[in-house]
Design a protein around this motif. Structure first.
Motif, PDB file in Angstrom:
ATOM      1  N   PRO A   1     -15.185 -24.145 -10.690  1.00  0.00           N
ATOM      2  CA  PRO A   1     -14.778 -25.018  -9.495  1.00  0.00           C
ATOM      3  C   PRO A   1     -13.112 -24.888  -9.604  1.00  0.00           C
ATOM      4  CG  PRO A   1     -16.439 -26.286 -10.457  1.00  0.00           C
ATOM      5  CD  PRO A   1     -16.327 -24.992 -11.396  1.00  0.00           C
ATOM      6  N   LEU A   2     -12.377 -24.915  -8.736  1.00  0.00           N
ATOM      7  CA  LEU A   2     -10.985 -24.712  -8.623  1.00  0.00           C
ATOM      8  C   LEU A   2     -10.301 -25.883  -9.332  1.00  0.00           C
ATOM      9  CD1 LEU A   2     -10.473 -23.529  -4.955  1.00  0.00           C
ATOM     10  CD2 LEU A   2     -10.207 -22.183  -7.178  1.00  0.00           C
ATOM     11  N   GLY A   3     -10.952 -27.015  -9.714  1.00  0.00           N
ATOM     12  CA  GLY A   3     -10.167 -28.022 -10.140  1.00  0.00           C
ATOM     13  C   GLY A   3     -10.003 -27.985 -11.728  1.00  0.00           C
ATOM     14  N   CYS A   4     -10.716 -26.995 -12.239  1.00  0.00           N
ATOM     15  CA  CYS A   4     -10.930 -26.573 -13.460  1.00  0.00           C
ATOM     16  C   CYS A   4      -9.605 -26.189 -14.249  1.00  0.00           C
ATOM     17  CB  CYS A   4     -11.769 -25.960 -13.993  1.00  0.00           C
ATOM     18  SG  CYS A   4     -13.876 -26.466 -13.919  1.00  0.00           S
ATOM     19  N   VAL A   5      -9.056 -26.235 -15.286  1.00  0.00           N
ATOM     20  CA  VAL A   5      -7.948 -26.175 -15.989  1.00  0.00           C
ATOM     21  C   VAL A   5      -8.064 -24.500 -15.997  1.00  0.00           C
ATOM     22  CG1 VAL A   5      -6.549 -25.930 -18.097  1.00  0.00           C
ATOM     23  CG2 VAL A   5      -7.549 -28.014 -17.245  1.00  0.00           C
ATOM     24  N   GLY A   6      -7.202 -23.676 -15.775  1.00  0.00           N
ATOM     25  CA  GLY A   6      -6.780 -22.040 -15.666  1.00  0.00           C
ATOM     26  C   GLY A   6      -7.345 -21.505 -14.643  1.00  0.00           C
ATOM     27  N   THR A   7      -8.088 -22.003 -13.594  1.00  0.00           N
ATOM     28  CA  THR A   7      -8.650 -21.562 -12.572  1.00  0.00           C
ATOM     29  C   THR A   7      -7.781 -21.023 -11.250  1.00  0.00           C
ATOM     30  OG1 THR A   7      -9.335 -23.413 -11.458  1.00  0.00           O
ATOM     31  CG2 THR A   7     -10.871 -22.306 -12.959  1.00  0.00           C
ATOM     32  N   GLN A   8      -7.864 -20.086 -10.581  1.00  0.00           N
ATOM     33  CA  GLN A   8      -6.976 -19.546  -9.285  1.00  0.00           C
ATOM     34  C   GLN A   8      -7.955 -19.346  -8.288  1.00  0.00           C
ATOM     35  OE1 GLN A   8      -4.650 -16.563 -10.344  1.00  0.00           O
ATOM     36  NE2 GLN A   8      -6.015 -15.684 -11.785  1.00  0.00           N
ATOM     37  N   SER A   9      -7.474 -19.501  -7.152  1.00  0.00           N
ATOM     38  CA  SER A   9      -8.057 -18.984  -5.736  1.00  0.00           C
ATOM     39  C   SER A   9      -8.399 -17.506  -5.836  1.00  0.00           C
ATOM     40  CB  SER A   9      -7.660 -19.667  -4.661  1.00  0.00           C
ATOM     41  OG  SER A   9      -7.542 -20.759  -4.534  1.00  0.00           O
ATOM     42  N   LEU A  10      -9.461 -16.850  -5.712  1.00  0.00           N
ATOM     43  CA  LEU A  10      -9.585 -15.469  -5.553  1.00  0.00           C
ATOM     44  C   LEU A  10      -9.151 -15.174  -4.013  1.00  0.00           C
ATOM     45  CD1 LEU A  10     -13.269 -14.952  -6.933  1.00  0.00           C
ATOM     46  CD2 LEU A  10     -11.256 -14.493  -7.916  1.00  0.00           C
ATOM     47  N   PRO A  11      -8.284 -13.859  -4.127  1.00  0.00           N
ATOM     48  CA  PRO A  11      -7.655 -13.213  -2.914  1.00  0.00           C
ATOM     49  C   PRO A  11      -9.040 -13.188  -1.838  1.00  0.00           C
ATOM     50  CG  PRO A  11      -6.748 -12.145  -4.661  1.00  0.00           C
ATOM     51  CD  PRO A  11      -8.151 -13.068  -5.156  1.00  0.00           C
TER      52      PRO A  11
ATOM     53  N   GLN B   1      -9.162  -8.363 -12.460  1.00  0.00           N
ATOM     54  CA  GLN B   1      -9.933  -8.378 -11.076  1.00  0.00           C
ATOM     55  C   GLN B   1      -9.630  -6.977 -10.297  1.00  0.00           C
ATOM     56  OE1 GLN B   1      -8.626 -12.000  -9.113  1.00  0.00           O
ATOM     57  NE2 GLN B   1      -8.908 -13.095 -11.002  1.00  0.00           N
ATOM     58  N   ALA B   2      -8.327  -6.559 -10.426  1.00  0.00           N
ATOM     59  CA  ALA B   2      -8.183  -5.082  -9.566  1.00  0.00           C
ATOM     60  C   ALA B   2      -9.278  -4.161 -10.337  1.00  0.00           C
ATOM     61  CB  ALA B   2      -6.975  -4.768  -9.907  1.00  0.00           C
ATOM     62  N   ALA B   3      -9.382  -3.955 -11.586  1.00  0.00           N
ATOM     63  CA  ALA B   3     -10.364  -3.088 -12.304  1.00  0.00           C
ATOM     64  C   ALA B   3     -11.679  -3.149 -11.687  1.00  0.00           C
ATOM     65  CB  ALA B   3     -10.036  -3.210 -13.642  1.00  0.00           C
ATOM     66  N   LEU B   4     -12.264  -4.489 -11.426  1.00  0.00           N
ATOM     67  CA  LEU B   4     -13.349  -4.906 -11.022  1.00  0.00           C
ATOM     68  C   LEU B   4     -13.533  -4.351  -9.716  1.00  0.00           C
ATOM     69  CD1 LEU B   4     -16.021  -6.141 -11.918  1.00  0.00           C
ATOM     70  CD2 LEU B   4     -15.108  -8.377 -11.099  1.00  0.00           C
TER      71      LEU B   4
ATOM     72  N   ILE C   1     -14.826 -15.386 -13.199  1.00  0.00           N
ATOM     73  CA  ILE C   1     -13.875 -14.436 -12.530  1.00  0.00           C
ATOM     74  C   ILE C   1     -12.600 -15.138 -12.205  1.00  0.00           C
ATOM     75  CG2 ILE C   1     -14.941 -14.582 -10.322  1.00  0.00           C
ATOM     76  CD1 ILE C   1     -14.364 -11.587 -10.171  1.00  0.00           C
ATOM     77  N   ASN C   2     -12.820 -16.358 -11.860  1.00  0.00           N
ATOM     78  CA  ASN C   2     -11.473 -16.928 -11.235  1.00  0.00           C
ATOM     79  C   ASN C   2     -10.558 -17.336 -12.452  1.00  0.00           C
ATOM     80  OD1 ASN C   2     -13.224 -19.003 -11.627  1.00  0.00           O
ATOM     81  ND2 ASN C   2     -12.414 -20.224 -10.172  1.00  0.00           N
ATOM     82  N   ARG C   3     -11.057 -17.051 -13.729  1.00  0.00           N
ATOM     83  CA  ARG C   3      -9.836 -17.406 -14.993  1.00  0.00           C
ATOM     84  C   ARG C   3      -9.473 -16.177 -15.450  1.00  0.00           C
ATOM     85  NH1 ARG C   3     -12.582 -20.961 -19.115  1.00  0.00           N
ATOM     86  NH2 ARG C   3     -10.410 -21.048 -19.923  1.00  0.00           N
ATOM     87  N   THR C   4      -9.791 -14.978 -14.694  1.00  0.00           N
ATOM     88  CA  THR C   4      -9.314 -13.395 -15.460  1.00  0.00           C
ATOM     89  C   THR C   4      -7.870 -13.129 -14.831  1.00  0.00           C
ATOM     90  OG1 THR C   4     -10.428 -12.296 -13.716  1.00  0.00           O
ATOM     91  CG2 THR C   4     -11.687 -12.653 -15.761  1.00  0.00           C
ATOM     92  N   SER C   5      -7.363 -12.117 -15.376  1.00  0.00           N
ATOM     93  CA  SER C   5      -5.993 -11.740 -14.943  1.00  0.00           C
ATOM     94  C   SER C   5      -6.169 -11.095 -13.611  1.00  0.00           C
ATOM     95  CB  SER C   5      -5.370 -11.069 -15.906  1.00  0.00           C
ATOM     96  OG  SER C   5      -6.089  -9.610 -16.258  1.00  0.00           O
ATOM     97  N   SER C   6      -5.086 -10.851 -12.780  1.00  0.00           N
ATOM     98  CA  SER C   6      -5.148  -9.981 -11.805  1.00  0.00           C
ATOM     99  C   SER C   6      -5.466  -8.663 -12.135  1.00  0.00           C
ATOM    100  CB  SER C   6      -3.717  -9.931 -10.962  1.00  0.00           C
ATOM    101  OG  SER C   6      -3.566 -11.425 -10.622  1.00  0.00           O
TER     102      SER C   6
END
Length: 219
Positions: free
Chosen positions: A58-68, A25-28, A17-22
């Motif tokens: 893990p946040l260190g993986c390429v393309g990941t971002q912290s979830l709000p 995530q909003a739809a989810l 989920i932390n590689r998906t677009s905003s």
């Protein structure tokens, strides 16, 4: 013409989920919180019961971002799987040697049965002192000097609901303090932001030792 998509199911796995677009995530979030999907201004109800399981890299993986924080707060629990023990990993290898073990999966619960279990959990008796106990734990996370963001009321509600389900699974129709304390890490840790690299588990342990547990009446 509207065509129901992948969300229209009883059990949804949202992988990485932390590689998906905003937008995704909003739809989810709407599906998780409201049990609905909105398409072109029209709202469609999702099948009930509707459960969402998500994984994140893990946040260190390429393309990941912290979830709000507001999104993490929607998840009832966060569990860490870790790596399997060597015997378990060998069992995985053996299971995949001949065929896909997913083909052997069989239903263990119907939606109707799950709704019955949810109703049983909701009916578990909670002494008022245990409501105060759960609220006191949440309040302590907000006031802890090493916490920048404590548990929200949604988190307190999730803690009590989870504890009631735990009591039901243990064969009781009333809540005990242990039902609450044993779930604090899984239910509350992902809702807490600490200062620097302070371990959230240590903070929760400290709070549980400081907040006195009541001795509720049993019915």
């Amino acid at each position: 013409m509207f065509q129901p998509g992948a969300l229209f199911c009883h059990l949804l796995l949202a992988d990485e989920i932390n590689r998906t677009s905003s937008k995704t995530q909003a739809a989810l979030l709407e599906a998780m919180e409201e049990g609905n999907v909105t398409v072109e201004g029209k709202t469609y109800a999702l099948p009930q019961p509707h459960l969402v399981i998500a994984t994140q890299n893990p946040l260190g993986c390429v393309g990941t971002q912290s979830l709000p924080e507001s999104q993490l707060d929607r998840f009832l629990m966060r569990l860490h799987m870790g790596y399997p023990e060597i015997d378990e990993e060998v069992a995985i290898l053996r299971g995949k040697a001949v065929h896909n073990p997913l083909e052997d999966i069989r239903p263990v619960c119907t939606p109707e049965h799950l709704r019955e279990l949810q109703q049983q959990a909701a009916a578990v008796y909670v002494d008022d002192r245990l409501y105060y106990y759960a609220a006191s734990i949440a309040k302590a996370t907000r006031e802890h000097p090493q916490v920048t963001l404590g548990v929200s009321p949604r988190g307190t509600l999730a803690l009590v609901q989870s504890a009631k389900a735990m009591a039901m699974l243990r064969g009781r129709n009333y809540l005990l303090p242990d039902d609450i304390t044993q779930l604090c890490m899984d239910v509350l840790a992902h809702r807490i932001l600490t200062k620097g690299s302070v371990n959230v588990g240590r903070i929760l342990d400290e709070i549980l030792h400081q907040v006195p547990a009541p001795v509720p009446d049993r019915r």
